[in-house]
Enzyme design. Structure first.
Site, PDB file in Angstrom:
ATOM      1  N   ASP A  99       0.477  -1.025  -0.357  1.00 27.91           N
ATOM      2  CA  ASP A  99       0.176  -0.045  -0.056  1.00 27.91           C
ATOM      3  C   ASP A  99       0.590   1.353   0.360  1.00 27.91           C
ATOM      4  OD1 ASP A  99      -1.661   2.262   0.575  1.00 27.91           O
ATOM      5  OD2 ASP A  99      -3.417   0.601   1.598  1.00 27.91           O
ATOM      6  N   HIS A 101       0.078   4.733   0.058  1.00 25.70           N
ATOM      7  CA  HIS A 101      -1.070   5.569   0.712  1.00 25.70           C
ATOM      8  C   HIS A 101      -0.435   5.993   1.891  1.00 25.70           C
ATOM      9  CE1 HIS A 101      -3.688   3.743  -2.226  1.00 25.70           C
ATOM     10  NE2 HIS A 101      -4.443   4.857  -2.139  1.00 25.70           N
ATOM     11  N   SER A 152      -5.666  -3.926   2.197  1.00 29.40           N
ATOM     12  CA  SER A 152      -4.824  -3.567   3.082  1.00 29.40           C
ATOM     13  C   SER A 152      -5.062  -4.535   4.978  1.00 29.40           C
ATOM     14  CB  SER A 152      -4.467  -2.279   3.436  1.00 29.40           C
ATOM     15  OG  SER A 152      -3.737  -1.909   2.352  1.00 29.40           O
TER      16      SER A 152
END
Ligand code: B1M
Length: 216
Positions: A99, A101, A152
């Site tokens: 991930d 982000h 996630s």
């Protein structure tokens, strides 16, 4: 456009020319930097998410919006009030494996750092090995995992499983946050399988109050 609308629009359009001047103007008008982020800029990111989710915005433009968001946060950060100088505890913070982000995670970093915590922010795409190593090495009091993809939330579950397998579940309280998580998933499903302490933080402020509770 009025100033606040214009700032929000800058995030949506990924337009950074004149950003600093608008941020200065907002602060000069008396809006606290944190409120500029929370009430104005994040509103813009929300729209970006909706436009992207409905296919009306393409990924490169989302990336541009994210860059403007990060620039704005970096610009505002030094203007934020520091309530405390550290010493309340130490947390290792990471975005989980797979991930990328990190805007939310970095906001959590800022809020905790400004409120007395030492944050070891190890970045994005971090496998559980790296997270546990950092927690060990820095003698952390807690571990924070962020992730925005539905995938996630599964990784977080695996990470907790791995901590349990290695016998370190009770060593570090775990804070989880990110848009794809729900309180029920963390407090019902994950708590049922994890022998240690695991908490859900809806936003960075809840992350702070949870840290205060965990360290009390
Ligand atoms: Co992506 N992305 N993205 N993206 N992106 C989402 C998450 C998505 C919901 C968009 C959508 O479809 N509407 C969607 C996920 C769908 C899903 O999983 N079901 C998505 C997708 C699909 C993707 C890609 C797969 C797209 C692709 O490549 N085709 C790809 C993934 C790459 C990867 O990770 N492997 C991708 C890439 C990107 C960009 C790189 C372009 C960019 C990220 C840039 C960056 O972060 N450096 C991006 C962005 C910007 C978004 C949206 C639009 C905005 C995210 C954001 O920054 N929000 C997002 C839409 C959405 O979230 N609805 C989306 C603002 C931020 C402050 O919020 O991080 O939620 P958030 O943090 C909050 C709370 O969640 C909480 O506190 C913060 C507020 O105070 N919090 C914590 C977060 N972590 C915490 C930890 C804590 C405590 C609280 O304690 C430890």
């Amino acid at each position: 456009l009025p100033l606040n609308e214009r700032l929000k629009r800058r995030i949506i359009d990924g337009e950074r020319n004149g950003l600093e001047a608008d941020l200065e103007a907002a602060m000069a008008a008396g809006t606290a930097p944190l409120l500029i982020i929370n009430d104005i800029l994040l509103d813009g990111m929300k729209v970006v998410g909706e436009l992207f989710g409905s296919g009306q915005m393409q990924l490169p433009f989302v990336l541009q919006s994210a860059e403007v968001m990060k620039t704005a946060v970096a610009y505002l950060e030094p203007h934020m009030e520091k309530a405390d100088d550290g010493g309340k505890g130490r947390i290792v913070l990471a975005t989980v494996k797979g991930d990328v982000h990190d805007i939310g995670k970095n906001l959590v970093d800022i809020i905790l750092s400004n409120n007395g915590y030492e944050v070891v922010n190890i970045g994005i795409k971090q496998p559980i090995n790296a997270i546990l190593e950092a927690a060990e090495q820095h003698r952390a009091d807690a571990i924070g995992m962020s992730g925005l993809l539905v995938k996630s939330t599964v990784i977080m579950k695996e990470n907790l499983g791995e901590m349990a397998t290695r016998g370190v579940a009770e060593r570090w309280p775990v804070l989880l946050g990110g848009a794809a998580l729900t309180r029920a998933y963390v407090e019902d499903d994950l708590r049922a399988m994890f022998p240690g302490e695991v908490h859900y933080a809806r936003d960075a402020f809840e992350g702070l109050s949870l840290m205060d509770r965990v360290m009390a």
